[in-house]
Scaffold this active site. Structure first.
Site, short mmCIF file in Angstrom:
data_model
loop_
_atom_site.label_atom_id
_atom_site.label_comp_id
_atom_site.label_asym_id
_atom_site.label_seq_id
_atom_site.Cartn_x
_atom_site.Cartn_y
_atom_site.Cartn_z
CG PHE A 162 31.30 20.61 49.37
CD1 PHE A 162 30.36 21.36 50.09
CD2 PHE A 162 31.97 19.59 50.05
CE1 PHE A 162 30.10 21.11 51.43
CE2 PHE A 162 31.72 19.33 51.40
CZ PHE A 162 30.78 20.09 52.08
CD GLU A 222 42.06 23.12 54.82
OE1 GLU A 222 42.97 22.91 55.66
OE2 GLU A 222 41.31 24.11 54.84
NE ARG A 232 29.25 11.47 54.70
CZ ARG A 232 29.68 12.05 55.80
NH1 ARG A 232 28.91 12.12 56.88
NH2 ARG A 232 30.90 12.57 55.85
CD GLN A 270 23.82 -26.02 41.24
OE1 GLN A 270 24.58 -26.47 42.09
NE2 GLN A 270 22.59 -26.46 41.09
CD GLN A 314 36.93 -14.43 39.94
OE1 GLN A 314 37.55 -13.38 39.99
NE2 GLN A 314 37.53 -15.61 39.88
CD GLU A 374 29.72 13.23 48.21
OE1 GLU A 374 28.65 13.05 48.80
OE2 GLU A 374 29.81 13.78 47.10
N1 COS Z 1 24.31 17.56 61.01
C1 COS Z 1 24.35 18.69 61.76
N2 COS Z 1 25.33 18.95 62.64
C2 COS Z 1 26.31 18.04 62.77
C3 COS Z 1 26.34 16.85 62.02
C4 COS Z 1 25.29 16.62 61.12
N3 COS Z 1 25.24 15.51 60.38
N4 COS Z 1 27.43 16.14 62.35
C5 COS Z 1 28.08 16.85 63.30
N5 COS Z 1 27.40 18.00 63.54
C6 COS Z 1 27.74 19.04 64.52
C7 COS Z 1 27.89 18.41 65.89
O1 COS Z 1 26.65 18.35 66.56
C8 COS Z 1 28.86 19.36 66.56
O2 COS Z 1 28.16 20.49 67.02
P1 COS Z 1 28.21 20.91 68.60
O3 COS Z 1 29.66 21.14 68.88
O4 COS Z 1 27.38 22.15 68.63
O5 COS Z 1 27.64 19.77 69.33
C9 COS Z 1 29.76 19.81 65.43
O6 COS Z 1 29.01 19.59 64.21
C10 COS Z 1 31.05 19.05 65.38
O7 COS Z 1 30.73 17.69 65.28
P2 COS Z 1 31.71 16.54 65.78
O8 COS Z 1 32.21 16.87 67.16
O9 COS Z 1 31.03 15.23 65.57
O10 COS Z 1 32.93 16.74 64.77
P3 COS Z 1 34.24 15.91 64.56
O11 COS Z 1 35.35 16.87 64.36
O12 COS Z 1 34.39 14.85 65.59
O13 COS Z 1 34.01 15.24 63.09
C11 COS Z 1 33.27 13.64 61.48
C12 COS Z 1 32.98 14.43 62.76
C13 COS Z 1 34.47 12.73 61.59
C14 COS Z 1 32.00 12.82 61.29
C15 COS Z 1 33.43 14.63 60.28
O14 COS Z 1 34.67 15.34 60.37
C16 COS Z 1 33.38 13.96 58.93
O15 COS Z 1 32.28 13.70 58.40
N6 COS Z 1 34.54 13.67 58.34
C17 COS Z 1 34.59 13.19 56.97
C18 COS Z 1 34.62 14.35 56.05
C19 COS Z 1 34.21 13.94 54.67
O16 COS Z 1 33.21 13.29 54.44
N7 COS Z 1 35.01 14.36 53.72
C20 COS Z 1 34.73 14.01 52.38
C21 COS Z 1 35.12 15.12 51.49
S1 COS Z 1 33.91 16.29 51.31
S2 COS Z 1 33.08 15.68 49.65
#
Ligand code: COS
Length: 384
Positions: free
Chosen positions: A122, A126, A244, A280, A337, A364
């Site tokens: 996946f 970046e 997650r 304990q 520990q 993640e």
């Molecule tokens: N399921 C479906 N859709 C989702 C969603 C989910 N769990 N979470 C967000 N979306 C949708 C939102 O509804 C939004 O759509 P609309 O614009 O149509 O409303 C769109 O995706 C963008 O969502 P959002 O505005 O919340 O995006 P952000 O850029 O604010 O980012 C976070 C949200 C921070 C939560 C996201 O970037 C994230 O999870 N970051 C961490 C990334 C990560 O886990 N990386 C690990 C490496 S990958 S193994």
């Protein structure tokens, strides 16, 4: 949801035996060689561990979320790298196709992912886009029946082994946020795609991450997941919701093993004339671990059941990942520990697990990103 408890218990028993008899005895070899032994990989394929979550019609076992998390709790009682090699096929490396793929995409890729013939990976993160995944800059420019991809992905789990990538790239060059992102299936042997040297990490020997570099990589337009531009970020987020929950189960599994090691040690190690388990202050550490694990296990199973019933678990998955990974860190710390100086020695499984599990609070989605998701969902729900 457990569909057929009798059959499922046979799978869990098989896994339990596999972990005790095959994986745990191979842990030192895994660490020394930084590779999963070929014989173990073969056995993992035979048991069906690469296709646990892939639907039955595509050659997998089609486990429900609750069944999947229970298998992860078992598997992760051995070094996390053993789960990790199959983890992407069951999770982030296949689920984009399972959740949003077209029937043709499923037909083409899922059977080979389920058998373990193909390793899936996946590619979201970046160099400049980690927590702010929506700001990614890898570009996918339409050119006739193809997209031309350019950019670099970082810390990509199983990239050195991968045969196929779920890649998130920007198809709308005018956009800066998540709305311009699309998801693609990219085969490893596509010209212009290269994988960097495996990263050197704090722990998780035997599980590899690397950069993936795209240099004018031409991908057929039919490889855009679901056949639609601009929804790739949502695909990625749906994949991560499920992933997650699974990481929470991974944390429960690793913590269970660490506590078992700590308890065994405490009952054997004598000081002041008796086993340290009789003191304990040591008992308090053991009890805190047991309580933490019970809480994480219970919430993970409850959220998994909700997902199986069709519920939205974005917030619950974030709660589980947050709590379980933090609790895993606490258990690791207490387990060292309880071991005292012996827990700091490199030949102790606890020293190794302590380093291995540090990753769970980072990948993640960091704990801070989970907190942000939880709070955003609370605020959104309260607004309705
Ligand atoms: N399921 C479906 N859709 C989702 C969603 C989910 N769990 N979470 C967000 N979306 C949708 C939102 O509804 C939004 O759509 P609309 O614009 O149509 O409303 C769109 O995706 C963008 O969502 P959002 O505005 O919340 O995006 P952000 O850029 O604010 O980012 C976070 C949200 C921070 C939560 C996201 O970037 C994230 O999870 N970051 C961490 C990334 C990560 O886990 N990386 C690990 C490496 S990958 S193994």
């Amino acid at each position: 949801m457990i569909r057929d408890p009798e059959t499922f218990n046979i799978l869990l028993d098989t896994l339990r035996r596999f972990v005790r008899e095959r994986l745990i005895p191979a842990e030192n070899e895994l660490v020394e060689t930084d590779e999963i032994p070929a014989r173990i990989l073969k056995e993992m394929r035979e048991i069906g561990l690469f296709g646990l979550t892939i639907p039955v019609e595509y050659g997998g076992l089609g486990l429900t979320t609750e069944e999947e998390v229970l298998t992860s709790i078992e598997m992760c009682q051995a070094s996390p790298a053993f789960r990790s090699i199959a983890g992407t096929n069951n999770g982030i490396g296949s689920q984009g196709i399972v959740i949003d793929g077209t029937p043709e995409q499923k037909e083409k890729y899922l059977p080979r992912l389920a058998s373990g013939e193909l390793i899936g990976s996946f590619a979201l993160t970046e160099p400049g886009a980690g927590s702010d995944a929506g700001s990614l800059t890898t570009s996918a420019r339409r050119d006739g029946n193809h997209y031309v991809i350019n950019g670099t992905k970082r810390y990509i789990t199983n990239a050195p082994e991968a045969g196929v990538f779920t890649l998130m790239a920007r198809t709308d060059p005018e956009s800066k946020d998540a709305s311009g992102v699309s998801a693609f299936i990219v085969e490893r042997n596509t010209p212009g795609l290269s994988v960097g040297k495996p990263d050197r990490k704090m722990g998780q020997r035997g599980s590899h991450t690397a950069d993936v570099i795209f240099d004018d990589v031409r991908v057929p337009a039919e490889n855009i997941i679901g056949g639609k531009e601009g929804v790739g970020f949502k695909t990625a987020m749906k994949v991560l919701d499920k992933a997650r929950l699974n990481i929470a189960a991974v944390c429960v599994g690793a913590s269970t093993r660490m506590l078992e090691e700590a308890l065994t040690y405490a009952m054997q190690r004598k000081q002041f004339g008796k086993p340290v388990a009789e003191f304990q202050l040591v008992q308090a550490m053991l009890a805190d671990c047991q309580t933490d694990i019970f809480a994480a296990r219970s919430m993970t199973l409850e959220a998994a059941r909700k997902r199986d019933e069709g519920g939205n678990v974005t917030m619950e998955a974030a709660c589980c990942k947050y709590f379980a990974s933090e609790m895993c860190g606490r258990v690791a710390d207490r387990a060292v520990q309880v071991h005292g100086g012996a827990g700091y020695m490199a030949d102790s499984p606890i020293e190794r697990f302590y380093r291995d599990v540090r990753l769970f609070r980072l990948y993640e989605g960091t704990s801070q990103i989970q907190q942000l998701i939880i709070a955003r969902n609370m605020i959104r729900n309260a607004g309705h």
